[in-house]
Design a protein around this motif. Structure first.
Motif, mmCIF file in Angstrom:
data_model
loop_
_atom_site.group_PDB
_atom_site.id
_atom_site.type_symbol
_atom_site.label_atom_id
_atom_site.label_comp_id
_atom_site.label_asym_id
_atom_site.label_seq_id
_atom_site.Cartn_x
_atom_site.Cartn_y
_atom_site.Cartn_z
ATOM 1 N N LEU A 264 0.829 -1.210 0.000
ATOM 2 C CA LEU A 264 0.000 0.000 0.000
ATOM 3 C C LEU A 264 0.861 1.256 0.000
ATOM 4 N N SER A 265 1.966 1.230 0.721
ATOM 5 C CA SER A 265 2.883 2.364 0.739
ATOM 6 C C SER A 265 3.490 2.598 -0.641
ATOM 7 N N ALA A 266 3.881 1.519 -1.317
ATOM 8 C CA ALA A 266 4.457 1.633 -2.661
ATOM 9 C C ALA A 266 3.430 2.177 -3.645
ATOM 10 N N ILE A 267 2.186 1.738 -3.523
ATOM 11 C CA ILE A 267 1.122 2.230 -4.404
ATOM 12 C C ILE A 267 0.921 3.723 -4.204
ATOM 13 N N GLU A 268 0.882 4.168 -2.968
ATOM 14 C CA GLU A 268 0.672 5.582 -2.677
ATOM 15 C C GLU A 268 1.777 6.468 -3.235
ATOM 16 N N LYS A 269 2.989 5.939 -3.334
ATOM 17 C CA LYS A 269 4.126 6.711 -3.829
ATOM 18 C C LYS A 269 4.254 6.669 -5.348
ATOM 19 N N THR A 270 3.439 5.860 -6.021
ATOM 20 C CA THR A 270 3.545 5.688 -7.467
ATOM 21 C C THR A 270 2.733 6.746 -8.203
ATOM 22 N N THR A 271 3.380 7.453 -9.113
ATOM 23 C CA THR A 271 2.677 8.445 -9.921
ATOM 24 C C THR A 271 1.864 7.759 -11.007
ATOM 25 N N ALA A 272 2.502 6.868 -11.745
ATOM 26 C CA ALA A 272 1.814 6.105 -12.784
ATOM 27 C C ALA A 272 2.598 4.827 -13.032
ATOM 28 N N GLY A 273 1.877 3.712 -13.164
ATOM 29 C CA GLY A 273 2.576 2.464 -13.410
ATOM 30 C C GLY A 273 1.657 1.284 -13.633
ATOM 31 N N VAL A 274 2.239 0.214 -14.123
ATOM 32 C CA VAL A 274 1.555 -1.063 -14.299
ATOM 33 C C VAL A 274 2.125 -1.988 -13.233
ATOM 34 N N TYR A 275 1.266 -2.685 -12.502
ATOM 35 C CA TYR A 275 1.754 -3.596 -11.474
ATOM 36 C C TYR A 275 1.342 -5.032 -11.781
ATOM 37 N N VAL A 276 2.109 -5.967 -11.240
ATOM 38 C CA VAL A 276 1.797 -7.391 -11.308
ATOM 39 C C VAL A 276 1.950 -7.931 -9.891
ATOM 40 N N ALA A 277 0.841 -8.364 -9.302
ATOM 41 C CA ALA A 277 0.860 -8.975 -7.973
ATOM 42 C C ALA A 277 0.800 -10.479 -8.173
ATOM 43 N N LYS A 278 1.931 -11.141 -7.987
ATOM 44 C CA LYS A 278 2.009 -12.572 -8.279
ATOM 45 C C LYS A 278 1.229 -13.417 -7.288
#
Length: 89
Positions: free
Chosen positions: A7-21
């Motif tokens: 959640l902390s990493a998401i909050e700091k992300t301006t724009a991106g594609v994520y993959v939660a394995k």
């Protein structure tokens, strides 16, 4: 995706594609898009689809992934992609 560090990493992300394995209750990875610290799309089929529906302002993202990160035909880069590649080196 409820882990505190996630959640902390998401909050700091301006724009991106994520993959939660490892997604609880799912046998397949979760792929989605984050903009301004908010998950705007999730449960997409794959990274290519997530990149294809990325906002138009980020049109160079797929080119950078393909040509800089994956090094597929890196000789034909747009000016912006070439500038980013230079900064990364």
């Amino acid at each position: 995706m409820t882990d505190v560090s996630t959640l902390s990493a998401i909050e700091k992300t301006t724009a991106g594609v994520y993959v939660a394995k490892e997604t609880p209750g799912k046998d397949f990875p979760d792929v989605g898009i984050i903009i301004e610290g908010v998950v705007i799309l999730q449960d997409l089929d794959n990274v290519a689809l997530a990149t294809a529906i990325y906002p138009a302002q980020l049109r160079y993202t797929f080119e950078v992934i393909q040509k800089v990160v994956m090094e597929l035909d890196p000789t034909e880069l747009s000016r912006k992609a070439q500038n980013l590649k230079t900064k990364l080196q």
